[in-house]
Design an enzyme around this catalytic site. Sequence first.
Site, PDB file in Angstrom:
ATOM      1  N   ARG A  88      46.598   2.919  37.194  1.00 43.88           N
ATOM      2  CA  ARG A  88      47.407   4.277  36.902  1.00 43.88           C
ATOM      3  C   ARG A  88      48.857   4.108  37.238  1.00 43.88           C
ATOM      4  O   ARG A  88      49.599   4.544  36.735  1.00 43.88           O
ATOM      5  CB  ARG A  88      46.603   5.113  38.198  1.00 43.88           C
TER       6      ARG A  88
ATOM      7  N   ARG B 159      35.020   0.305  42.589  1.00 40.26           N
ATOM      8  CA  ARG B 159      35.038   1.600  43.385  1.00 40.26           C
ATOM      9  C   ARG B 159      36.111   2.541  43.030  1.00 40.26           C
ATOM     10  O   ARG B 159      37.409   2.356  43.288  1.00 40.26           O
ATOM     11  CB  ARG B 159      35.303   1.177  44.709  1.00 40.26           C
TER      12      ARG B 159
ATOM     13  N   TYR C  94      39.036  -0.208  31.528  1.00 40.99           N
ATOM     14  CA  TYR C  94      39.204   1.247  31.589  1.00 40.99           C
ATOM     15  C   TYR C  94      39.899   1.788  30.418  1.00 40.99           C
ATOM     16  O   TYR C  94      40.467   0.979  29.523  1.00 40.99           O
ATOM     17  CB  TYR C  94      40.040   1.413  32.798  1.00 40.99           C
TER      18      TYR C  94
ATOM     19  N   ASP D 274      38.414   5.686  42.591  1.00 46.12           N
ATOM     20  CA  ASP D 274      39.142   6.639  43.422  1.00 46.12           C
ATOM     21  C   ASP D 274      38.531   8.158  43.145  1.00 46.12           C
ATOM     22  O   ASP D 274      38.148   8.343  41.981  1.00 46.12           O
ATOM     23  CB  ASP D 274      40.650   6.526  42.981  1.00 46.12           C
TER      24      ASP D 274
END
Length: 283
Positions: free
Chosen positions: A211, A60, A123, A62
């Site tokens: 992040r 999910r 990622y 952001d």
Amino acid sequence: MSDDPAPGYVRVRLDLAYDGADFSGWAKQRTRRTVQGELESAVATVLRLSEPVELTVAGRTDAGVHARGQVAHVDLPQAVWADERDKLRRRLAGRLPWDVRVFGVREAPAGFNARFSAIWRRYAYRVGDHPGGVDPLLRGHVLWHDRPVDVDAMNAAAALLLGEHDFAAYCKKREGATTIRTLLDVRWERRDDGVAVATVRADAFCHNMVRALVGAMILVGDGHRPVAFPAEVLAGRVRHSAVNVVRPHGLTLEEVGYPADALLAARNRESRNLRTLSSPGCA
């Protein structure tokens, strides 16, 4: 607990990509534009379904985060799937907005769950440190950092983060959710165009984890903190005021990994268990 589709339904896997700039993340929200909302609306519309559909996703993302290797599943009536299976991808291409695309549509193997059957997610975070800024054609996918970053120093810091740990220091806490994760791969590479790319792969990620990790490693790369700093923050298990959660537009979900078909159901069950650290020595 069984995760099989209801009688008369078939589970369909969707492989998709999206530019997250104009989305308020993946998860459906009543008053905001989301990837899940657009996709569920498109599927129900092109298949002329009388009932709404519900997608389950591998990760999910952001608001503002992109994806080009996202995976989701949806359970569809068998009769509808039999009639539409060869046309659904083309019809979705005609119905979906330009910033979300479905590239793969196929019947999922037994035991498949897009979220719980996954064994890793990968990622990429892209950082540009050219003093003149980021190429305007890449500005929506690359973070500009106004100081040069040392890729070798960031790789040295990254190596200290690998393995199973409690990543509470790098996650936004959610009630009842664990922050224990296994970080499988973290590495930085400098592309030919000068962009520094972090590849981060783990069995799963908690909210803001990638992040925040990138924010800590950038502090090492630009000389503000020593190589050991990100690992020291990890060991502390609390958020550190110096670590910024970097902006979302530099982050892209690149790929989701799944086990062999025969192992999907077992992985599905295993992933639902609340995790604890496997060894007292883990950070």
